[in-house]
Design a protein around this motif. Structure first.
Motif, PDB file in Angstrom:
ATOM      1  N   ALA A 265       0.832  -1.207   0.000  1.00  0.00           N
ATOM      2  CA  ALA A 265       0.000   0.000   0.000  1.00  0.00           C
ATOM      3  C   ALA A 265       0.869   1.261   0.000  1.00  0.00           C
ATOM      4  O   ALA A 265       0.525   2.267  -0.628  1.00  0.00           O
ATOM      5  CB  ALA A 265      -0.928  -0.012   1.211  1.00  0.00           C
ATOM      6  N   ALA A 266       1.991   1.206   0.698  1.00  0.00           N
ATOM      7  CA  ALA A 266       2.908   2.352   0.708  1.00  0.00           C
ATOM      8  C   ALA A 266       3.419   2.633  -0.697  1.00  0.00           C
ATOM      9  O   ALA A 266       3.518   3.794  -1.117  1.00  0.00           O
ATOM     10  CB  ALA A 266       4.069   2.077   1.653  1.00  0.00           C
ATOM     11  N   ARG A 267       3.745   1.589  -1.421  1.00  0.00           N
ATOM     12  CA  ARG A 267       4.258   1.758  -2.795  1.00  0.00           C
ATOM     13  C   ARG A 267       3.226   2.458  -3.677  1.00  0.00           C
ATOM     14  O   ARG A 267       3.555   3.381  -4.432  1.00  0.00           O
ATOM     15  CB  ARG A 267       4.614   0.392  -3.373  1.00  0.00           C
ATOM     16  CG  ARG A 267       5.079   0.421  -4.820  1.00  0.00           C
ATOM     17  CD  ARG A 267       5.276  -0.994  -5.313  1.00  0.00           C
ATOM     18  NE  ARG A 267       5.606  -1.044  -6.731  1.00  0.00           N
ATOM     19  CZ  ARG A 267       5.695  -2.157  -7.438  1.00  0.00           C
ATOM     20  NH1 ARG A 267       5.477  -3.328  -6.848  1.00  0.00           N
ATOM     21  NH2 ARG A 267       5.988  -2.122  -8.723  1.00  0.00           N
ATOM     22  N   THR A 268       1.967   2.058  -3.568  1.00  0.00           N
ATOM     23  CA  THR A 268       0.910   2.691  -4.361  1.00  0.00           C
ATOM     24  C   THR A 268       0.804   4.176  -4.033  1.00  0.00           C
ATOM     25  O   THR A 268       0.688   5.023  -4.930  1.00  0.00           O
ATOM     26  CB  THR A 268      -0.432   1.994  -4.094  1.00  0.00           C
ATOM     27  OG1 THR A 268      -0.335   0.612  -4.466  1.00  0.00           O
ATOM     28  CG2 THR A 268      -1.549   2.643  -4.880  1.00  0.00           C
ATOM     29  N   ALA A 269       0.856   4.498  -2.735  1.00  0.00           N
ATOM     30  CA  ALA A 269       0.753   5.902  -2.324  1.00  0.00           C
ATOM     31  C   ALA A 269       1.959   6.711  -2.797  1.00  0.00           C
ATOM     32  O   ALA A 269       1.822   7.860  -3.232  1.00  0.00           O
ATOM     33  CB  ALA A 269       0.629   5.976  -0.799  1.00  0.00           C
ATOM     34  N   ILE A 270       3.144   6.114  -2.732  1.00  0.00           N
ATOM     35  CA  ILE A 270       4.355   6.809  -3.171  1.00  0.00           C
ATOM     36  C   ILE A 270       4.288   7.128  -4.660  1.00  0.00           C
ATOM     37  O   ILE A 270       4.595   8.243  -5.100  1.00  0.00           O
ATOM     38  CB  ILE A 270       5.604   5.954  -2.862  1.00  0.00           C
ATOM     39  CG1 ILE A 270       5.844   5.884  -1.362  1.00  0.00           C
ATOM     40  CG2 ILE A 270       6.833   6.534  -3.564  1.00  0.00           C
ATOM     41  CD1 ILE A 270       6.887   4.857  -0.958  1.00  0.00           C
ATOM     42  N   LEU A 271       3.877   6.148  -5.461  1.00  0.00           N
ATOM     43  CA  LEU A 271       3.829   6.359  -6.910  1.00  0.00           C
ATOM     44  C   LEU A 271       2.807   7.421  -7.285  1.00  0.00           C
ATOM     45  O   LEU A 271       3.024   8.196  -8.222  1.00  0.00           O
ATOM     46  CB  LEU A 271       3.524   5.040  -7.622  1.00  0.00           C
ATOM     47  CG  LEU A 271       4.599   3.952  -7.485  1.00  0.00           C
ATOM     48  CD1 LEU A 271       4.249   2.740  -8.326  1.00  0.00           C
ATOM     49  CD2 LEU A 271       5.968   4.487  -7.865  1.00  0.00           C
ATOM     50  N   ARG A 272       1.716   7.480  -6.544  1.00  0.00           N
ATOM     51  CA  ARG A 272       0.741   8.542  -6.808  1.00  0.00           C
ATOM     52  C   ARG A 272       1.350   9.903  -6.490  1.00  0.00           C
ATOM     53  O   ARG A 272       1.184  10.871  -7.249  1.00  0.00           O
ATOM     54  CB  ARG A 272      -0.511   8.326  -5.969  1.00  0.00           C
ATOM     55  CG  ARG A 272      -1.527   9.456  -6.143  1.00  0.00           C
ATOM     56  CD  ARG A 272      -2.775   9.227  -5.350  1.00  0.00           C
ATOM     57  NE  ARG A 272      -3.707  10.350  -5.522  1.00  0.00           N
ATOM     58  CZ  ARG A 272      -4.899  10.423  -4.959  1.00  0.00           C
ATOM     59  NH1 ARG A 272      -5.339   9.440  -4.207  1.00  0.00           N
ATOM     60  NH2 ARG A 272      -5.662  11.471  -5.165  1.00  0.00           N
ATOM     61  N   PHE A 273       2.056   9.980  -5.374  1.00  0.00           N
ATOM     62  CA  PHE A 273       2.692  11.246  -4.997  1.00  0.00           C
ATOM     63  C   PHE A 273       3.709  11.677  -6.036  1.00  0.00           C
ATOM     64  O   PHE A 273       3.767  12.859  -6.420  1.00  0.00           O
ATOM     65  CB  PHE A 273       3.375  11.079  -3.637  1.00  0.00           C
ATOM     66  CG  PHE A 273       4.148  12.287  -3.180  1.00  0.00           C
ATOM     67  CD1 PHE A 273       3.495  13.363  -2.603  1.00  0.00           C
ATOM     68  CD2 PHE A 273       5.523  12.338  -3.322  1.00  0.00           C
ATOM     69  CE1 PHE A 273       4.213  14.482  -2.183  1.00  0.00           C
ATOM     70  CE2 PHE A 273       6.247  13.453  -2.906  1.00  0.00           C
ATOM     71  CZ  PHE A 273       5.581  14.518  -2.335  1.00  0.00           C
ATOM     72  N   LEU A 274       4.504  10.745  -6.526  1.00  0.00           N
ATOM     73  CA  LEU A 274       5.514  11.085  -7.513  1.00  0.00           C
ATOM     74  C   LEU A 274       4.900  11.486  -8.851  1.00  0.00           C
ATOM     75  O   LEU A 274       5.481  12.258  -9.606  1.00  0.00           O
ATOM     76  CB  LEU A 274       6.470   9.903  -7.711  1.00  0.00           C
ATOM     77  CG  LEU A 274       7.314   9.513  -6.486  1.00  0.00           C
ATOM     78  CD1 LEU A 274       8.173   8.302  -6.807  1.00  0.00           C
ATOM     79  CD2 LEU A 274       8.169  10.677  -6.006  1.00  0.00           C
ATOM     80  N   ALA A 275       3.711  10.954  -9.143  1.00  0.00           N
ATOM     81  CA  ALA A 275       3.062  11.254 -10.414  1.00  0.00           C
ATOM     82  C   ALA A 275       2.350  12.599 -10.411  1.00  0.00           C
ATOM     83  O   ALA A 275       2.435  13.352 -11.384  1.00  0.00           O
ATOM     84  CB  ALA A 275       2.069  10.148 -10.770  1.00  0.00           C
TER      85      ALA A 275
END
Length: 280
Positions: A265-275
């Protein structure tokens, strides 16, 4: 003029640059473009031109024992809780070079015999083998680097446990660009020194940085205080009511903190933030 263009083309070829007509074309179409956006490729040209993600180690990237090293050493030597806290402070803030160096410090401080070297050595070498990678840790860190963001580690740790982390997560180690470890710096979280050092080393703004960790007090709150975003990977030992009560403590920064159950779940949130620059 034609001769000049041909000469320029030849020079660019020697530099490894092909003419546009000869460059390979992507064949993944719209689906490929969407997939690249989902994986955060917009970090290079989108909302965040330079971003970073900082990770804690214990109970974030690797599982740690239920009892910390300071308490284990104190128990092995027949010392109390106050002594255990003192020992923990030494371990996380001083670069002991060997078990013998630590044993000498303990003998001097508490008037112990030199026979403590053996139990100290056992705990030291156990810490080098005990860390076990958390599910999804390598994939999470690798995804950050693949997106073009920078990676750092900010952790309260001592020498043998760092060695254990490097053994347990060999694919993560080369992805880390800055190591801010308490025993090397002489300060421990929640002191902001380690966080500031990571931001300076990576040359990123706090507003473009996420701290990922399991501790509200040592990871989330100090990161938010510096203007960073934070992902709180909730400890597996906490119950839902405890999490709800502690989450109330960071509701004032609800737009900059995300509570997740695991690193997937952290990975999904990180990728959204970076996008797109948004965490929640």
């Amino acid at each position: 003029m034609r001769d000049v263009r041909e000469t320029r083309h030849q020079q660019r070829r020697r530099q490894g640059v092909l003419p546009a007509a000869e460059r390979p074309r992507r064949r993944d179409g719209r689906r490929g473009a969407a997939r690249r956006r989902q994986r955060g490729y917009l970090v290079a040209r989108g909302a965040l031109s330079r971003a970073a993600v900082l990770f804690d180690i214990g109970d974030t990237l690797v599982r740690r024992p239920d009892v910390g090293p300071g308490r284990r050493i104190a128990d092995a030597l027949g010392l109390g809780r106050d002594e255990a806290r003192t020992i923990t402070g030494w371990l996380f803030r001083e670069p002991f070079a060997s078990p013998r160096a630590l044993a000498e410090r303990l003998c001097e401080a508490f008037g112990l015999s030199d026979r403590i070297a053996e139990p100290i050595g056992q705990i030291w070498y156990a810490q080098e083998t005990e860390p076990v990678e958390v599910d999804g840790a390598t994939a999470c860190v690798a995804a950050v680097r693949e997106c073009g963001a920078r990676v750092g580690v900010v952790s309260n740790i001592w020498a043998p446990y760092e060695a254990g982390f490097r053994r347990a997560c060999p694919k993560i180690v080369p992805l880390v660009e800055t190591w801010q470890l308490s025993y090397c710096a002489g300060v421990a979280k929640p002191d902001p020194t380690l966080f500031r050092a990571a931001l300076n080393a990576l040359d990123v703004a706090s507003a473009a940085t996420i701290m990922v960790g399991d501790s509200l007090e040592k990871d989330v709150r100090p990161a938010l205080a510096l203007g960073m975003h934070a992902i709180w990977v909730t400890p597996h030992t906490e119950t839902t009511p405890e999490l709800d009560a502690r989450h109330d403590a960071v509701r004032d920064a609800a737009d900059r903190v995300r509570v997740v159950a695991d690193l997937h779940a952290a990975r999904t949130a990180i990728l959204r933030f970076l996008a797109d620059g948004r965490l929640v």
